[in-house]
Design a protein around this motif. Sequence first.
Motif, short mmCIF file in Angstrom:
data_model
loop_
_atom_site.label_atom_id
_atom_site.label_comp_id
_atom_site.label_asym_id
_atom_site.label_seq_id
_atom_site.Cartn_x
_atom_site.Cartn_y
_atom_site.Cartn_z
N TYR A 28 0.81 -1.22 0.00
CA TYR A 28 0.00 0.00 0.00
C TYR A 28 0.84 1.27 0.00
CZ TYR A 28 -4.22 -2.73 0.82
OH TYR A 28 -5.26 -3.61 0.68
N LYS A 29 2.15 1.10 0.00
CA LYS A 29 2.99 2.30 -0.15
C LYS A 29 2.79 2.92 -1.52
CE LYS A 29 6.98 0.41 0.88
NZ LYS A 29 8.43 0.34 1.16
N LYS A 30 2.33 2.11 -2.45
CA LYS A 30 1.99 2.63 -3.78
C LYS A 30 0.47 2.83 -3.85
CE LYS A 30 5.91 0.58 -6.21
NZ LYS A 30 6.36 -0.28 -7.33
N ILE A 31 0.05 4.06 -4.06
CA ILE A 31 -1.38 4.41 -4.15
C ILE A 31 -1.82 4.24 -5.60
CG2 ILE A 31 -3.12 6.16 -3.71
CD1 ILE A 31 -1.64 5.26 -1.23
N SER A 32 -2.83 3.40 -5.82
CA SER A 32 -3.29 3.15 -7.19
C SER A 32 -4.76 3.50 -7.35
CB SER A 32 -3.05 1.69 -7.57
OG SER A 32 -3.71 0.83 -6.66
N ALA A 33 -5.16 3.76 -8.57
CA ALA A 33 -6.56 4.10 -8.86
C ALA A 33 -7.43 2.85 -8.76
CB ALA A 33 -6.67 4.71 -10.26
N PRO A 34 -8.60 2.95 -8.12
CA PRO A 34 -9.47 1.76 -7.97
C PRO A 34 -10.25 1.41 -9.23
CG PRO A 34 -10.47 3.65 -6.91
CD PRO A 34 -9.14 4.10 -7.39
N PHE A 35 -10.46 2.39 -10.11
CA PHE A 35 -11.20 2.15 -11.34
C PHE A 35 -10.85 3.23 -12.35
CE2 PHE A 35 -14.02 4.07 -8.11
CZ PHE A 35 -14.14 5.35 -8.64
N ASP A 36 -11.28 3.04 -13.58
CA ASP A 36 -11.06 4.06 -14.61
C ASP A 36 -11.85 5.32 -14.24
OD1 ASP A 36 -9.66 2.08 -15.80
OD2 ASP A 36 -11.01 1.82 -17.51
N GLY A 37 -11.19 6.46 -14.31
CA GLY A 37 -11.90 7.68 -13.98
C GLY A 37 -11.01 8.90 -14.10
N VAL A 38 -11.42 9.94 -13.37
CA VAL A 38 -10.70 11.22 -13.40
C VAL A 38 -10.37 11.60 -11.95
CG1 VAL A 38 -10.88 13.67 -13.96
CG2 VAL A 38 -11.86 11.97 -15.50
N VAL A 39 -9.18 12.11 -11.74
CA VAL A 39 -8.80 12.61 -10.42
C VAL A 39 -9.48 13.97 -10.22
CG1 VAL A 39 -6.89 13.33 -8.94
CG2 VAL A 39 -6.60 11.39 -10.48
N THR A 40 -10.44 14.01 -9.33
CA THR A 40 -11.18 15.26 -9.11
C THR A 40 -10.66 16.04 -7.90
OG1 THR A 40 -12.84 13.98 -7.88
CG2 THR A 40 -13.29 14.43 -10.19
N GLU A 41 -9.84 15.38 -7.05
CA GLU A 41 -9.23 16.09 -5.92
C GLU A 41 -7.84 15.53 -5.67
OE1 GLU A 41 -11.36 16.46 -2.24
OE2 GLU A 41 -13.32 16.50 -3.24
N ARG A 42 -6.92 16.44 -5.30
CA ARG A 42 -5.59 16.03 -4.81
C ARG A 42 -5.29 16.92 -3.63
NH1 ARG A 42 -0.61 18.04 -4.99
NH2 ARG A 42 -1.17 19.63 -6.52
N ASN A 43 -5.16 16.29 -2.44
CA ASN A 43 -5.00 17.06 -1.21
C ASN A 43 -3.69 16.73 -0.50
OD1 ASN A 43 -7.72 18.27 -1.30
ND2 ASN A 43 -8.41 16.18 -0.96
N THR A 44 -2.66 16.40 -1.26
CA THR A 44 -1.36 16.08 -0.67
C THR A 44 -0.25 16.56 -1.58
OG1 THR A 44 -0.10 14.29 0.34
CG2 THR A 44 -1.16 13.81 -1.76
N ASP A 45 0.96 16.49 -1.06
CA ASP A 45 2.11 16.88 -1.88
C ASP A 45 3.35 16.16 -1.35
OD1 ASP A 45 3.56 18.17 -3.84
OD2 ASP A 45 2.65 20.13 -3.43
N VAL A 46 4.44 16.26 -2.08
CA VAL A 46 5.68 15.57 -1.72
C VAL A 46 6.14 16.03 -0.34
CG1 VAL A 46 8.10 15.23 -2.31
CG2 VAL A 46 6.36 15.26 -4.11
N GLY A 47 6.47 15.07 0.51
CA GLY A 47 6.95 15.38 1.86
C GLY A 47 5.87 15.48 2.91
N ALA A 48 4.61 15.41 2.51
CA ALA A 48 3.52 15.52 3.48
C ALA A 48 3.47 14.30 4.37
CB ALA A 48 2.18 15.69 2.75
N LEU A 49 3.24 14.52 5.67
CA LEU A 49 3.14 13.42 6.63
C LEU A 49 1.79 12.73 6.45
CD1 LEU A 49 4.16 11.84 9.10
CD2 LEU A 49 3.09 13.61 10.54
N ILE A 50 1.81 11.42 6.35
CA ILE A 50 0.59 10.64 6.15
C ILE A 50 0.37 9.74 7.36
CG2 ILE A 50 -0.55 8.96 4.67
CD1 ILE A 50 -0.14 11.65 3.37
#
Length: 400
Positions: free
Chosen positions: A188-210
């Motif tokens: 799960y370190k690799k985040i993958s798309a669950p189905f064909d679609g469009v990314v409508t939101e991105r709320n993270t960036d490089v270096g962000a604590l998860i």
Amino acid sequence: MPTDQSPRRSRRGLGIAGVVIACGAVAIVVTGISAREKSSAELRAWTDEQAISSVAVTRPDGKVPTTTLDLPGRLEAYSRAPIYARVSGYVKSWSADIGAKVKAGEVIAEIEAPDLDQQLLQARADLASQQASAKLSEATLNRRKTLVASNFVSAQEIDERTADLAAKKAAVNSGQANVERLEALAGYKKISAPFDGVVTERNTDVGALINAGSSSGPAMFVVSDIAKLRVYVNVPQNYAPLVRIGGKAVIALPEYPGRTFPATVEASSQAVDVASGTMRIQLVLDNAKGELMPGGFANVKLALARDSAPLHIPASALIFNRSGLRVATVGPDDRVQLKPVTIARDLGREIELSAGLTADDRIIIAPPDGIANGEKVRVVADDAAKAGKPTASEKQDVKG
């Protein structure tokens, strides 16, 4: 002698003349009284006639059975998945920004999780130790079994060694399961798309604590399938039975003036919301070209399936007082009958009724103030008859 008779005749003539005059006077008086009484009767009749209200009537208009209902709606993606992290760490990279089209299984971000990596290394080392212990226990048990025939080893010791080997093998299975669990988490370190679609939101960036499994904050990504859209509409309770699964609807959007999009009723909640008094229905709308955006406002025109034609009356025919909402109708004897009615829709100049009248009722278009049940009225116009229009029942007969 003749002299005496003349005065007698004179007096007799005078008496007859008096009687005639008296009779004439009596006749004149009687004629005058009769004329006055006749005039008074005519005046009373005229007054009573003038006291009768003159009203114009019409008949309820039966509209076409299949009508439409205009309601606001909201567009939603057919499938929408907020994506949260399953492992804790830091965002190492991401490759899909908002608006990007992604395929099922495509990697859109990667998390760096050093803690998880160390846990996995430790679990593998523990598993190797447990496997070695189990192997040693098995070898010891086998050697002890060879000495059973010489009575050098007791049966109890064999049982103890057998139990120890079983415990060591169980520990190996537990360690193996722990390694597999951590390996699955590492995937799960690799985040993958669950189905064909469009990314409508991105709320993270490089270096962000998860933080793993945190749903209190925004999702890392939201992927939406917008090839089809769901349209949600809240239908008032009195119209809920008229909206059928598979029914058609027309969608209009403010960003596309003059254009409409066909939709189909796919599902309904089959329950009325207590707070709003409405039933929620779901329509499906094809969006293969991607012209429509989820989350947008839409005007929805629903086709209502009616078993009978609704009746419409002029809004001026309604009477509202302490007795409730009623309509004044005129019976065959030209007397008023006040009937309670139930409004289905207020269309401005016209009112659509759901109950209270029949298609053949003669309704007063503008009832005068104070009109009462049983009051005599004079019908001066029947709009339906005057215009030569068929009544609602006649319309239904023609359709039948």
